[in-house]
Design a protein around this motif. Structure first.
Motif, PDB file in Angstrom:
ATOM      1  N   LEU A  76       2.404 -30.676  37.897  1.00 57.24           N
ATOM      2  CA  LEU A  76       2.071 -29.319  37.461  1.00 57.24           C
ATOM      3  C   LEU A  76       1.932 -29.291  35.939  1.00 57.24           C
ATOM      4  O   LEU A  76       2.766 -28.753  35.212  1.00 57.24           O
ATOM      5  CB  LEU A  76       3.150 -28.345  37.937  1.00 57.24           C
ATOM      6  CG  LEU A  76       3.347 -28.312  39.459  1.00 57.24           C
ATOM      7  CD1 LEU A  76       4.475 -27.356  39.830  1.00 57.24           C
ATOM      8  CD2 LEU A  76       2.057 -27.928  40.179  1.00 57.24           C
ATOM      9  N   PRO A  78       0.138 -27.617  33.702  1.00 58.39           N
ATOM     10  CA  PRO A  78       0.144 -26.417  32.859  1.00 58.39           C
ATOM     11  C   PRO A  78       1.535 -25.900  32.508  1.00 58.39           C
ATOM     12  O   PRO A  78       1.662 -25.102  31.572  1.00 58.39           O
ATOM     13  CB  PRO A  78      -0.618 -25.389  33.711  1.00 58.39           C
ATOM     14  CG  PRO A  78      -1.474 -26.202  34.618  1.00 58.39           C
ATOM     15  CD  PRO A  78      -0.658 -27.412  34.931  1.00 58.39           C
ATOM     16  N   LEU A  79       2.558 -26.330  33.233  1.00 63.18           N
ATOM     17  CA  LEU A  79       3.913 -25.903  32.906  1.00 63.18           C
ATOM     18  C   LEU A  79       4.491 -26.678  31.735  1.00 63.18           C
ATOM     19  O   LEU A  79       5.541 -26.298  31.195  1.00 63.18           O
ATOM     20  CB  LEU A  79       4.831 -26.078  34.122  1.00 63.18           C
ATOM     21  CG  LEU A  79       4.422 -25.350  35.405  1.00 63.18           C
ATOM     22  CD1 LEU A  79       5.483 -25.560  36.479  1.00 63.18           C
ATOM     23  CD2 LEU A  79       4.197 -23.865  35.149  1.00 63.18           C
ATOM     24  N   ALA A 106      -2.932 -26.907  39.169  1.00 67.25           N
ATOM     25  CA  ALA A 106      -2.528 -25.652  38.540  1.00 67.25           C
ATOM     26  C   ALA A 106      -1.264 -25.072  39.151  1.00 67.25           C
ATOM     27  O   ALA A 106      -0.559 -24.304  38.510  1.00 67.25           O
ATOM     28  CB  ALA A 106      -3.663 -24.629  38.646  1.00 67.25           C
ATOM     29  N   LYS A 110       4.222 -18.531  41.592  1.00 69.08           N
ATOM     30  CA  LYS A 110       4.389 -17.727  40.376  1.00 69.08           C
ATOM     31  C   LYS A 110       5.804 -17.851  39.810  1.00 69.08           C
ATOM     32  O   LYS A 110       6.005 -17.666  38.605  1.00 69.08           O
ATOM     33  CB  LYS A 110       4.064 -16.267  40.675  1.00 69.08           C
ATOM     34  CG  LYS A 110       2.567 -16.019  40.893  1.00 69.08           C
ATOM     35  CD  LYS A 110       2.250 -14.546  41.001  1.00 69.08           C
ATOM     36  CE  LYS A 110       0.749 -14.338  41.136  1.00 69.08           C
ATOM     37  NZ  LYS A 110       0.389 -12.905  41.236  1.00 69.08           N
ATOM     38  N   THR A 113       5.575 -20.587  37.123  1.00 70.78           N
ATOM     39  CA  THR A 113       4.886 -20.221  35.877  1.00 70.78           C
ATOM     40  C   THR A 113       5.709 -19.206  35.078  1.00 70.78           C
ATOM     41  O   THR A 113       5.796 -19.296  33.851  1.00 70.78           O
ATOM     42  CB  THR A 113       3.488 -19.649  36.171  1.00 70.78           C
ATOM     43  OG1 THR A 113       3.593 -18.560  37.091  1.00 70.78           O
ATOM     44  CG2 THR A 113       2.579 -20.718  36.753  1.00 70.78           C
ATOM     45  N   VAL A 118       4.473 -19.086  31.314  1.00 67.36           N
ATOM     46  CA  VAL A 118       3.028 -19.299  31.406  1.00 67.36           C
ATOM     47  C   VAL A 118       2.425 -18.150  32.208  1.00 67.36           C
ATOM     48  O   VAL A 118       2.786 -17.938  33.370  1.00 67.36           O
ATOM     49  CB  VAL A 118       2.708 -20.645  32.093  1.00 67.36           C
ATOM     50  CG1 VAL A 118       1.202 -20.831  32.244  1.00 67.36           C
ATOM     51  CG2 VAL A 118       3.319 -21.798  31.309  1.00 67.36           C
ATOM     52  N   TRP A 120      -0.004 -16.242  34.608  1.00 64.32           N
ATOM     53  CA  TRP A 120      -0.640 -16.786  35.812  1.00 64.32           C
ATOM     54  C   TRP A 120      -2.079 -17.251  35.550  1.00 64.32           C
ATOM     55  O   TRP A 120      -2.441 -18.391  35.895  1.00 64.32           O
ATOM     56  CB  TRP A 120      -0.576 -15.733  36.931  1.00 64.32           C
ATOM     57  CG  TRP A 120      -1.062 -16.198  38.258  1.00 64.32           C
ATOM     58  CD1 TRP A 120      -2.143 -15.740  38.944  1.00 64.32           C
ATOM     59  CD2 TRP A 120      -0.467 -17.214  39.084  1.00 64.32           C
ATOM     60  NE1 TRP A 120      -2.271 -16.407  40.142  1.00 64.32           N
ATOM     61  CE2 TRP A 120      -1.254 -17.312  40.256  1.00 64.32           C
ATOM     62  CE3 TRP A 120       0.645 -18.044  38.940  1.00 64.32           C
ATOM     63  CZ2 TRP A 120      -0.963 -18.204  41.281  1.00 64.32           C
ATOM     64  CZ3 TRP A 120       0.946 -18.944  39.957  1.00 64.32           C
ATOM     65  CH2 TRP A 120       0.145 -19.023  41.111  1.00 64.32           C
ATOM     66  N   ASP A 122      -3.338 -18.157  32.748  1.00 59.06           N
ATOM     67  CA  ASP A 122      -3.323 -19.164  31.689  1.00 59.06           C
ATOM     68  C   ASP A 122      -3.114 -20.571  32.247  1.00 59.06           C
ATOM     69  O   ASP A 122      -3.479 -21.554  31.604  1.00 59.06           O
ATOM     70  CB  ASP A 122      -2.234 -18.843  30.661  1.00 59.06           C
ATOM     71  CG  ASP A 122      -2.335 -19.698  29.408  1.00 59.06           C
ATOM     72  OD1 ASP A 122      -3.475 -19.984  28.970  1.00 59.06           O
ATOM     73  OD2 ASP A 122      -1.286 -20.108  28.876  1.00 59.06           O
ATOM     74  N   ARG A 123      -2.543 -20.691  33.459  1.00 64.80           N
ATOM     75  CA  ARG A 123      -2.345 -22.028  34.022  1.00 64.80           C
ATOM     76  C   ARG A 123      -3.692 -22.717  34.239  1.00 64.80           C
ATOM     77  O   ARG A 123      -3.806 -23.937  34.090  1.00 64.80           O
ATOM     78  CB  ARG A 123      -1.534 -21.951  35.316  1.00 64.80           C
ATOM     79  CG  ARG A 123      -2.303 -21.557  36.541  1.00 64.80           C
ATOM     80  CD  ARG A 123      -1.402 -21.121  37.677  1.00 64.80           C
ATOM     81  NE  ARG A 123      -2.073 -21.174  38.974  1.00 64.80           N
ATOM     82  CZ  ARG A 123      -2.980 -20.324  39.387  1.00 64.80           C
ATOM     83  NH1 ARG A 123      -3.378 -19.335  38.594  1.00 64.80           N
ATOM     84  NH2 ARG A 123      -3.522 -20.454  40.588  1.00 64.80           N
ATOM     85  N   ARG A 126      -5.076 -23.719  30.709  1.00 60.04           N
ATOM     86  CA  ARG A 126      -4.385 -24.919  30.227  1.00 60.04           C
ATOM     87  C   ARG A 126      -4.873 -26.174  30.948  1.00 60.04           C
ATOM     88  O   ARG A 126      -5.076 -27.224  30.328  1.00 60.04           O
ATOM     89  CB  ARG A 126      -2.878 -24.766  30.424  1.00 60.04           C
ATOM     90  CG  ARG A 126      -2.224 -23.768  29.486  1.00 60.04           C
ATOM     91  CD  ARG A 126      -0.721 -23.859  29.602  1.00 60.04           C
ATOM     92  NE  ARG A 126      -0.043 -22.913  28.725  1.00 60.04           N
ATOM     93  CZ  ARG A 126       1.227 -23.008  28.386  1.00 60.04           C
ATOM     94  NH1 ARG A 126       1.973 -23.993  28.859  1.00 60.04           N
ATOM     95  NH2 ARG A 126       1.771 -22.119  27.571  1.00 60.04           N
ATOM     96  N   TRP A 149       0.336 -22.987  24.338  1.00 66.03           N
ATOM     97  CA  TRP A 149       1.505 -23.862  24.413  1.00 66.03           C
ATOM     98  C   TRP A 149       2.084 -24.165  23.031  1.00 66.03           C
ATOM     99  O   TRP A 149       3.221 -24.627  22.920  1.00 66.03           O
ATOM    100  CB  TRP A 149       1.115 -25.174  25.093  1.00 66.03           C
ATOM    101  CG  TRP A 149      -0.124 -25.781  24.493  1.00 66.03           C
ATOM    102  CD1 TRP A 149      -1.412 -25.577  24.874  1.00 66.03           C
ATOM    103  CD2 TRP A 149      -0.182 -26.646  23.355  1.00 66.03           C
ATOM    104  NE1 TRP A 149      -2.284 -26.264  24.052  1.00 66.03           N
ATOM    105  CE2 TRP A 149      -1.551 -26.932  23.118  1.00 66.03           C
ATOM    106  CE3 TRP A 149       0.776 -27.215  22.516  1.00 66.03           C
ATOM    107  CZ2 TRP A 149      -1.974 -27.760  22.082  1.00 66.03           C
ATOM    108  CZ3 TRP A 149       0.356 -28.048  21.480  1.00 66.03           C
ATOM    109  CH2 TRP A 149      -1.005 -28.311  21.274  1.00 66.03           C
TER     110      TRP A 149
END
Length: 329
Positions: A76, A78-79, A106, A110, A113, A118, A120, A122-123, A126, A149
């Motif tokens: 994951l 984007p985290l 992604a 939720k 994120t 982050v 939702w 925006d994941r 990113r 980030w």
């Protein structure tokens, strides 16, 4: 056709996680000995099970194996911070002597994120930003970077991956916009564990058309993940895996598609379940009709025993031998 397996490194909270990790290492070593191409790890935070995180576990598996590739399916991304990702994944590539494959996605929870601050939508932003950042840093470029980030002028990674340009990057996706995004980023699409042949043919057409639209070659890996079970008869294979799938998919409360799943249709059309001969035939059909180059199989489900996982690894090792013999003929 390459055959790989997904390692379920998540355990009942009441069980020993130390023993569980020992079992995962034993599975990885057995998969390597049986001729599997790669082993893959999943990624979640705030799971209901005792979930071993994939980046440290991948380094642990790298020390316990010699040949088999090690990957994430999916991480994951984007985290996490892209600078941390670039350095940690470069480190894993060095620790594994160039055996790392990085599947990223992604995510669909939720809760995760929100925990990492982050937004939702925006994941997805990113995910699209991170692919060129990772590639450039692994190639030794110096970049001025800024995003939701953080910000860093003159970012560079001195540690270089063993694989030229860094480990392969795949993007896991289900929906059409996400599949098109993978194509626009010139990354292989890691096909998830759902979709029958007709649906996959349609979606692969969309993916390949988008590649063409952006001037990218179709000559690339086409990896796919599937739920799998092999037995001496088709009925025994279905009976062996059906309870596991029912329990597994009931737990995907944040994945809408899983809640309305027709298990019987899913078993017969989407999964790789049956006798060795049936499985070889399906793998060859996926290769010839869809262009699939690698299939990653889940051979252990939540609640299943180590004995069953080891038995399935051994049985699929025999399937790999049949597949190799069929391709050599």
């Amino acid at each position: 056709m390459k055959v790989s397996c997904f390692l379920s490194a998540q355990f009942d909270p009441s069980a020993s996680a130390v023993d569980g990790v020992d079992d995962v290492v034993t599975q990885a070593a057995a998969a390597e000995a049986a001729g599997f191409h790669a082993v893959y790890l999943g990624h979640h935070y705030l799971a209901q099970s005792a979930f071993i995180q994939p980046i440290p576990l991948a380094g642990y598996l790298a020390a316990a194996t010699d040949r088999v590739r090690i990957g994430t399916g999916v991480l994951l991304a984007p985290l996490l911070n892209p600078i941390a990702l670039a350095e940690e994944l470069a480190s894993l590539d060095v620790l594994s002597n160039g055996r790392l494959t990085v599947g990223i996605g992604a995510g669909y929870r939720k809760r995760e994120t929100t925990a990492f601050g982050v937004d939702w939508p925006d994941r997805l932003t990113r995910l699209a930003e991170y692919v060129p950042i990772l590639r450039a840093l692994w190639n030794g470029e110096t970049l001025d970077l800024a995003g939701s980030w953080g910000e860093v002028p003159g970012a560079s990674v001195v540690l270089r991956p063993v694989q030229p340009g860094g480990p392969p990057l795949w993007i896991g996706a289900f929906a059409e916009p996400a599949i098109k995004r993978a194509a626009r980023l010139d990354t292989p699409w890691l096909i998830g564990p759902k979709g029958n042949d007709a649906e996959l043919s349609r979606l692969l057409g969309i993916y390949r058309d988008t590649l063409t639209e952006h001037g990218f070659s179709h000559d690339r890996g086409y990896p796919m993940s599937r739920e799998a079970f092999v037995a001496d008869t088709h009925a025994a294979a279905v009976a062996g895996v059906r309870p596991h799938l029912e329990r597994q998919y009931a737990g995907y409360k944040s994945w809408d598609d899983a809640q309305g799943l027709d298990i019987d249709r899913y078993l017969e059309e989407d999964c790789l379940v049956g006798t060795p001969e049936e499985i070889v035939a399906k793998l060859r059909r996926w290769e010839s009709d869809l262009g699939i180059t690698e299939v990653s199989l889940r051979l252990q489900f939540v609640g299943a025993s180590q004995h069953e996982a080891m038995d399935q690894i051994a049985r699929f090792g025999a399937v790999i031998e049949l597949l190799d013999a069929a391709e050599a003929a």
